[in-house]
Motif scaffolding. Structure first.
Motif, PDB file in Angstrom:
ATOM      1  N   GLY A  45       0.802  -1.212   0.000  1.00 31.05           N
ATOM      2  CA  GLY A  45       0.000   0.000   0.000  1.00 31.05           C
ATOM      3  C   GLY A  45       0.840   1.270   0.000  1.00 31.05           C
ATOM      4  N   GLU A  90       5.877  11.432  -0.430  1.00 35.63           N
ATOM      5  CA  GLU A  90       5.757  12.787   0.100  1.00 35.63           C
ATOM      6  C   GLU A  90       7.083  13.531  -0.005  1.00 35.63           C
ATOM      7  OE1 GLU A  90       5.115  14.338   4.364  1.00 35.63           O
ATOM      8  OE2 GLU A  90       3.509  12.903   3.949  1.00 35.63           O
ATOM      9  N   THR A 113       8.349  15.794  -2.927  1.00 36.04           N
ATOM     10  CA  THR A 113       7.953  17.200  -3.093  1.00 36.04           C
ATOM     11  C   THR A 113       9.106  18.138  -2.828  1.00 36.04           C
ATOM     12  OG1 THR A 113       7.214  17.259  -0.796  1.00 36.04           O
ATOM     13  CG2 THR A 113       5.565  16.734  -2.445  1.00 36.04           C
ATOM     14  N   VAL A 140      -0.577  13.226  -4.278  1.00 39.93           N
ATOM     15  CA  VAL A 140       0.718  13.877  -4.097  1.00 39.93           C
ATOM     16  C   VAL A 140       1.555  13.727  -5.366  1.00 39.93           C
ATOM     17  CG1 VAL A 140       2.806  13.940  -2.721  1.00 39.93           C
ATOM     18  CG2 VAL A 140       0.638  13.375  -1.654  1.00 39.93           C
ATOM     19  N   GLY A 193       6.563  14.909   8.691  1.00 46.51           N
ATOM     20  CA  GLY A 193       6.591  14.172   7.440  1.00 46.51           C
ATOM     21  C   GLY A 193       7.800  14.587   6.632  1.00 46.51           C
ATOM     22  N   SER A 194       8.040  13.881   5.523  1.00 44.59           N
ATOM     23  CA  SER A 194       9.250  14.147   4.764  1.00 44.59           C
ATOM     24  C   SER A 194       9.070  15.253   3.731  1.00 44.59           C
ATOM     25  CB  SER A 194       9.720  12.864   4.082  1.00 44.59           C
ATOM     26  OG  SER A 194       8.655  12.308   3.353  1.00 44.59           O
ATOM     27  N   ALA A 195       7.869  15.770   3.566  1.00 38.47           N
ATOM     28  CA  ALA A 195       7.693  16.871   2.612  1.00 38.47           C
ATOM     29  C   ALA A 195       8.179  18.168   3.232  1.00 38.47           C
ATOM     30  CB  ALA A 195       6.223  16.993   2.224  1.00 38.47           C
ATOM     31  N   ALA A 196       8.707  19.054   2.406  1.00 40.16           N
ATOM     32  CA  ALA A 196       9.216  20.336   2.933  1.00 40.16           C
ATOM     33  C   ALA A 196       8.103  21.356   2.976  1.00 40.16           C
ATOM     34  CB  ALA A 196      10.360  20.812   2.055  1.00 40.16           C
ATOM     35  N   GLU A 215      -1.477  24.589  -3.226  1.00 35.22           N
ATOM     36  CA  GLU A 215      -2.171  23.397  -3.728  1.00 35.22           C
ATOM     37  C   GLU A 215      -1.408  22.140  -3.360  1.00 35.22           C
ATOM     38  OE1 GLU A 215      -3.937  25.029  -7.870  1.00 35.22           O
ATOM     39  OE2 GLU A 215      -3.658  22.870  -7.667  1.00 35.22           O
ATOM     40  N   GLN A 216      -0.102  22.256  -3.460  1.00 39.77           N
ATOM     41  CA  GLN A 216       0.688  21.077  -3.133  1.00 39.77           C
ATOM     42  C   GLN A 216       0.574  20.756  -1.658  1.00 39.77           C
ATOM     43  OE1 GLN A 216       5.077  20.874  -3.374  1.00 39.77           O
ATOM     44  NE2 GLN A 216       4.673  19.763  -5.257  1.00 39.77           N
ATOM     45  N   ALA A 249      -2.579  18.991  -1.199  1.00 43.23           N
ATOM     46  CA  ALA A 249      -2.505  17.613  -1.703  1.00 43.23           C
ATOM     47  C   ALA A 249      -1.723  16.729  -0.730  1.00 43.23           C
ATOM     48  CB  ALA A 249      -1.836  17.602  -3.077  1.00 43.23           C
ATOM     49  N   VAL A 250      -0.629  17.285  -0.207  1.00 43.98           N
ATOM     50  CA  VAL A 250       0.162  16.507   0.750  1.00 43.98           C
ATOM     51  C   VAL A 250      -0.685  16.150   1.954  1.00 43.98           C
ATOM     52  CG1 VAL A 250       1.995  16.741   2.439  1.00 43.98           C
ATOM     53  CG2 VAL A 250       2.417  17.346   0.078  1.00 43.98           C
ATOM     54  N   ALA A 298      -3.680  13.674   0.766  1.00 38.23           N
ATOM     55  CA  ALA A 298      -3.367  12.367   0.204  1.00 38.23           C
ATOM     56  C   ALA A 298      -2.396  11.581   1.045  1.00 38.23           C
ATOM     57  CB  ALA A 298      -2.792  12.544  -1.194  1.00 38.23           C
ATOM     58  N   SER A 299      -1.588  12.238   1.809  1.00 41.15           N
ATOM     59  CA  SER A 299      -0.549  11.502   2.484  1.00 41.15           C
ATOM     60  C   SER A 299      -0.712  11.487   3.993  1.00 41.15           C
ATOM     61  CB  SER A 299       0.806  12.100   2.117  1.00 41.15           C
ATOM     62  OG  SER A 299       1.800  11.543   2.915  1.00 41.15           O
ATOM     63  N   ARG A 300      -0.955  12.642   4.589  1.00 38.92           N
ATOM     64  CA  ARG A 300      -0.876  12.648   6.045  1.00 38.92           C
ATOM     65  C   ARG A 300      -2.187  12.306   6.719  1.00 38.92           C
ATOM     66  NH1 ARG A 300       3.242  17.589   7.203  1.00 38.92           N
ATOM     67  NH2 ARG A 300       4.880  16.827   5.821  1.00 38.92           N
ATOM     68  N   ARG A 337      -2.571   8.662   6.777  1.00 39.28           N
ATOM     69  CA  ARG A 337      -1.631   8.069   7.736  1.00 39.28           C
ATOM     70  C   ARG A 337      -2.179   8.210   9.143  1.00 39.28           C
ATOM     71  NH1 ARG A 337       3.969  11.030   7.926  1.00 39.28           N
ATOM     72  NH2 ARG A 337       2.896  12.178   9.552  1.00 39.28           N
ATOM     73  N   GLN A 393       0.500   5.194   4.290  1.00 41.61           N
ATOM     74  CA  GLN A 393      -0.545   4.835   3.338  1.00 41.61           C
ATOM     75  C   GLN A 393      -0.258   5.463   1.992  1.00 41.61           C
ATOM     76  OE1 GLN A 393      -3.443   2.903   4.097  1.00 41.61           O
ATOM     77  NE2 GLN A 393      -2.089   2.445   5.802  1.00 41.61           N
ATOM     78  N   GLY A 394      -0.711   4.812   0.919  1.00 41.70           N
ATOM     79  CA  GLY A 394      -0.514   5.358  -0.406  1.00 41.70           C
ATOM     80  C   GLY A 394      -1.643   6.273  -0.820  1.00 41.70           C
ATOM     81  N   GLY A 395      -2.671   6.349  -0.041  1.00 44.65           N
ATOM     82  CA  GLY A 395      -3.815   7.148  -0.448  1.00 44.65           C
ATOM     83  C   GLY A 395      -4.958   6.848   0.492  1.00 44.65           C
TER      84      GLY A 395
END
Lengths: 344, 722
Positions: free
Chosen positions: A227, A269, A272, A303, B48-51, B78-79, B82-83, B86-88, B91, B216-218
């Protein structure tokens, strides 16, 4: 005669057949185990008639000096990158760890599928290696030192690192030179390295002609962890990343590489953090592995869809079967793949 | 309650006041928990790993509210959105759902088994789910979410029922359940490992199942799992009243008209369903099902209004969510975000759970699940059916064991990729063999020696441990020694590249003995080591320390060598691959010292395995004897770990088989057990090497596969014999 009282009735004679059968079977087995399997009279140290062309050879590997009585003719390889180098040099590889895997993942120099398999790359079968009676065994230092020492007592073993993130291309060159010296194929080795340099120069020229010198890129692969997608990135310390550097491309992911292979890990993630919208996202995949993770499994991921290289349609896949931990043969193929990806 | 009963007892001084105060207290605790969860969730969303900075995330969240000013055309925003979406959020939602499901499941299991140690991990639900999913994956069928969940449910239910039936659910022996569950989990885990080894292409992507990660992927998986968890939670709330009554005891519950058997079955099915959903969503996150109910009960003891299940279950759900979210937050605080993406949450929860288990074990007799955790080992006598074996039988058994041992050792020497015969061995011994034969034997002889010596040491250690702990289900690997040795060896091998054999063995033995000393120290508590070692505490603390060592090993491998785990796996697998003669010396030395010592102490062992009083009456210093014998067992196990790595089941099965064959007298049973242990491991090594050659199956996997059915049979027999 009065009947004997029950307590004094004699016991029935104990069956003797079962122990007798067991003893007979054991004796038979023991007899089959007797004898020897060696047809020649056991002399102190068999020789393989290798005192022909070329005298003694000494090479230095990660463990120290390795001495060979003569350049090795038949070699067993325990890692795919080394196999590729040996095949490029024209050496006879008589045994390989995970032959099927090699022919799926590292196909630039194909190996005869009938080559004897000596087990998995992590735990090769020492028995199988011995049974092939090789002149030389080549391996990486990822295998336990005690095992290498065991092997080295009987067969010369050359143990090299998989790669060195301080200077991957320099390490590739020294690997080729070491293997060439050990197998007496120095001419082929020099030719191989010269061809590789020429290929890199050709790639630089093509990029300049297309005006793409200095273009940003990342190289990645990944897998689906039930997943969640894990992404593995090749920093400039990796073999392929160093090739990109030589070509004049700018790697957008420079941190987090491990000291051996220069690989960094992140998740979707984390991608990005790649901010340059002109970045080309080059990825490797293999149809035998379920195909393209980045276009299939991530297609619906919001993402991923927002990433600049996805919206700008700069996602490119390299051809299957290029081994990112290989030698000049894979390296040349990667030059082509990177140039094609960045200029298309 | 009728007026008669209320008249019989004096009513509490402030009846209604106390009731409403209790409700207020309960409400306050639940509200505080909910607030804590919200706070941690916000922290979770910001990691999370996004900046993406905090301000951007907050702005993005605010723009999603209805009626907020429309979002700008800013791509960065927007990003950020989306982060977030879709990602956090998935999770976080996965973490909360898993926590809720596992908290509820653990509470149910603990309530119906009246055992503070029951949880989805200790009744092998996760292991059963994992093996079921692997078996289906091997057939090549790829399952959608609900079908996969159903398969996991079926596997988990089968494993849980097996453990609960053979461990006699409801009996006053919490340790028995944990031992049975960990043994079944070990066996099923080995089966899964074999499947992953043999079918690597079909089972790609199942490796992560061994870990348990909330990534999670989504939103899809979470959206599918949420209705199941909600429905399951509501359904188990219907059992609240019955569970409350069952807390009074089985007989009391029956007399009050509660269908005990059916309630138990419904509760177990509900618990397994919730665990299966959690496992399908995020893999097995260990120990949450143990921590959350225990924490909830601890809180409930302080606040009386929380005791009834109608409030305890929501509290446990809340606590579970808190534990998982807190573990995630802690992990990302300590480890850089990129690396944390690959470190499973299960590692942190296992460490926390291990600490909690140790704490629980030390307070044994105080914390209960509606029934007191017994203070004595109720495992029953160690001896078998009780008949004395005649001399003829003993001699026959000894002769057969010796013959089989010699035959197996010879077969292991001769068979392999390069088959040799006895004449070759004779030549090799004289140094006259050819190159191939000498090489084959040079690397095969240490392997066979390692198998024999390792098996012998483990069997001897098993005899000692089972006699001292008076529990036939005890195993030397549970005392924290083998996982400690593995953790030490892996750390040295990965942190110091190219290190030789002696430093690795030295560090492994040192860490193993330190872990063992820690177990003994923690189990002894304030009374000190001399004041009689409470044996079930030793076992439970041992399990806790073992789990912690395993989690530390996983962490070290993931942090320092994520791309080349082979070096670590050799130690962890229980394999004789690549063993050299030097690695046999500790085991040989330990056996040379240990076997005569054990035979000399045979009488003491016989007395110790009876009960606590007889030895004292006969002048045996209980504390000192236990300590000395356990220390000897520890040294034997550490030496065996140097020889064969982390090999399980031998120390459990060999002593049993010996006692079944020659009776309970240790003077006879110990030598036979040693012989059987050596035989078992040698045979397992031979099978693992030759069956699928050149692929090698580690001896540890084979002993688990062979030993598990025998162990289940043992459990059944000892369950029905009482």
């Amino acid at each position: 005669m009065p009947l004997l009282p029950p307590a004094l009735r004699l016991p029935a004679p104990r069956s003797r057949t079962l122990p007798a059968l067991a003893a007979a079977a054991a004796t038979a087995l023991l007899l089959t185990a007797c004898g020897t399997t060696e047809t020649t009279a056991p002399a102190g140290g068999a020789e393989t008639g290798s005192s022909t062309a070329g005298g003694a050879v000494t090479v230095t590997d990660e463990r120290g000096a390795v001495e060979l009585d003569a350049p090795a003719a038949s070699v067993v390889s325990l890692e795919w990158g080394l196999t590729e180098n040996l095949l490029s040099l024209g050496v006879d590889v008589v045994g390989q760890a995970d032959v099927e895997g090699y022919n799926t993942w590292a196909t630039v120099e194909p190996l005869d599928p009938a080559t004897p398999d000596v087990g998995t790359r992590g735990e090769p079968s020492l028995d199988a290696i011995v049974a092939l009676d090789p002149d030389l065994v080549v391996t990486t230092t990822d295998i336990d030192e005690a095992v290498i020492a065991q092997l080295a007592e009987q067969v010369p073993v050359i143990a090299l690192r998989g790669s060195d993130s301080a200077d991957p291309l320099g390490y590739m060159r020294s690997t080729v030179e070491t293997l060439a010296t050990a197998t007496g194929t120095q001419d082929a080795g020099e030719q191989l390295l010269t061809d590789f340099d020429a290929k890199v120069a050709d790639g630089q020229a093509r990029l300049e002609a297309a005006g793409r010198t200095g273009a940003p890129f990342v190289l990645a692969d990944g897998w689906d962890d039930a997943g969640a997608v894990s992404v593995r990135l090749y920093t400039p310390g990796s073999f392929v990343g160093a090739i990109g550097d030589e070509l004049g491309l700018v790697n957008q992911w420079t941190e987090g590489g491990d000291p051996d292979y220069g690989l960094a890990a992140t998740d979707v993630e984390g991608l990005t953090r790649i901010s340059d919208p002109a970045t080309t996202f080059v990825y490797g995949a293999n149809d035998a592995d379920g195909g393209s993770l980045f276009t299939d499994a991530l297609a619906g991921n919001a993402v991923w869809q927002q990433l600049p290289f996805v919206t700008g349609d700069r996602v490119r896949r390299t051809p299957d079967g290029l081994w990112p931990f290989g030698g000049p043969a894979s390296g040349s193929a990667y030059v082509d793949a990177l140039v094609t990806a960045v200029t298309s | 309650m009728t007026s008669a009963t209320t008249a019989a007892r004096p009513s509490p001084p402030s009846g209604r006041g106390a009731g409403s105060r209790a409700s207020l207290g309960a409400g306050a605790v639940l509200a505080a928990g909910a607030l804590a969860l919200v706070a941690l969730s916000v922290a979770h969303l910001l990691q999370g790993s996004a900046a993406v900075s905090v301000a951007e995330v907050v702005r993005a969240a605010l723009t999603q509210l209805p009626g907020a000013p429309g979002a700008g055309e800013d791509a960065a925003r927007e990003q950020a959105v989306a982060v977030l979406l879709a990602s956090r959020l998935p999770r976080l939602a996965a973490a909360v759902l898993c926590g809720v499901a596992l908290g509820l499941a653990g509470t149910l299991l603990q309530s119906v088994s009246r055992n503070a140690l029951a949880s989805p991990d200790t009744v092998a639900v996760n292991a059963g789910a994992y093996v079921a999913v692997a078996v289906v994956a091997v057939t090549g069928v790829s399952l959608p979410f609900y079908a996969g969940g159903l398969v996991a449910f079926a596997g988990g239910l089968a494993a849980a029922l097996l453990v609960l039936v053979v461990a006699r659910i409801g009996a006053d022996d919490p340790v028995r359940l944990v031992l049975a569950g960990s043994a079944v989990a070990l066996a099923l885990g080995s089966l899964t490992s074999v499947l992953l080894l043999l079918f690597p292409q079909d089972t790609l992507g199942l490796y992560a199942w061994g870990s348990g990660s909330t990534a999670q992927g989504g939103p899809d998986a979470v959206l599918r799992a949420a209705p199941v968890v909600v429905v399951g939670a509501l359904a188990v709330m219907l059992l609240c009243q019955r569970l409350d009554v069952m807390g009074l005891g089985e007989d009391a519950a029956r007399s009050l008209g509660v269908p005990v058997g059916r309630t138990r079955l419904l509760a177990v099915v509900g618990a397994v369903l919730l665990s299966a959903v959690a496992v399908t969503l995020a893999g097995p996150i260990g120990f949450v099902g143990l921590c959350a109910p225990v924490l909830a009960r601890l809180l409930a003891r302080g606040v009386p209004g929380l005791a009834p299940h109608a409030r305890l279950l929501p509290l446990a759900a809340l606590t579970g969510a808190l534990v998982v979210v807190a573990a995630d937050v802690l992990l990302r605080l300590l480890v850089p975000a990129d690396v944390a993406a690959n470190v499973p949450t299960g590692v942190v929860t296992s460490l926390a759970g291990a600490v909690l288990l140790v704490h629980l074990a030390r307070r044994l007799g105080v914390v209960g699940a509606g029934g007191a955790v017994s203070g004595t080992v109720g495992g029953g006598t160690v001896s078998s059916s009780g008949t004395l074996a005649s001399r003829r039988r003993v001699l026959a058994v000894a002769a057969v064991t010796a013959t089989l041992l010699v035959a197996t050792a010879l077969a292991a020497l001769l068979l392999g990729e390069r088959v040799v015969l006895l004449g070759d061995v004779a030549n090799w011994a004289q140094g006259l063999a050819g190159r191939q034969v000498s090489f084959a034997l040079d690397q095969r002889v240490p392997r066979v020696g390692a198998a024999l010596l390792g098996g012998a040491c483990l069997a001897l250690a098993g005899c000692l441990v089972q006699a001292v702990c008076r529990n036939p289900l005890a195993e030397p690997g549970l005392l924290g020694i083998t996982p400690g040795a593995s953790a030490g060896a892996v750390a040295v091998v990965l942190l110091v590249p190219g290190v030789g054999v002696w430093p690795v063995m030295g560090v492994a033995t040192a860490v193993a003995l330190v872990a063992f000393a820690l177990v003994l120290r923690l189990a002894a508590g304030r009374a000190g080591l001399g004041g009689g070692l409470p044996v079930e505490r030793v076992l439970l603390v041992g399990i806790g320390v073992s789990t912690a060592a395993g989690a530390v090993t996983t962490l070290v491998v993931l942090l320092f060598a994520p791309w080349s785990p082979q070096l670590a796996l050799t130690w962890l697998a229980g394999s004789t691959w690549g063993r050299s003669g030097e690695q046999l010396l500790p085991a040989a030395g330990a056996l040379l010292v240990g076997l005569p010592a054990a035979l000399l102490a045979a009488r003491v062992l016989d007395l110790l395995s009876l009960d606590d009083d007889v030895p004292r009456l006969l002048g045996v210093r209980l504390g000192r004897a236990r300590l000395g014998l356990l220390a000897l067992a520890g040294v034997l196990t550490a030496a065996a770990a140097c020889a064969v790595g982390a090999l399980g089941f031998v120390g459990l099965v060999a002593p049993h088989a010996a006692r079944a064959l020659v009776g309970g007298r240790h003077a006879l049973a110990v030598p036979v057990a040693v012989g059987l242990g050596a035989l078992l491991v040698c045979a397992a090594d031979l099978l693992g090497r030759t069956l699928l050659s050149p692929t090698e199956v580690a001896a540890g996997l084979v002993t688990a596969l062979l030993g598990a059915p025998y162990f289940v049979y043992l459990l059944r027999r000892s369950a029905t014999s009482r």
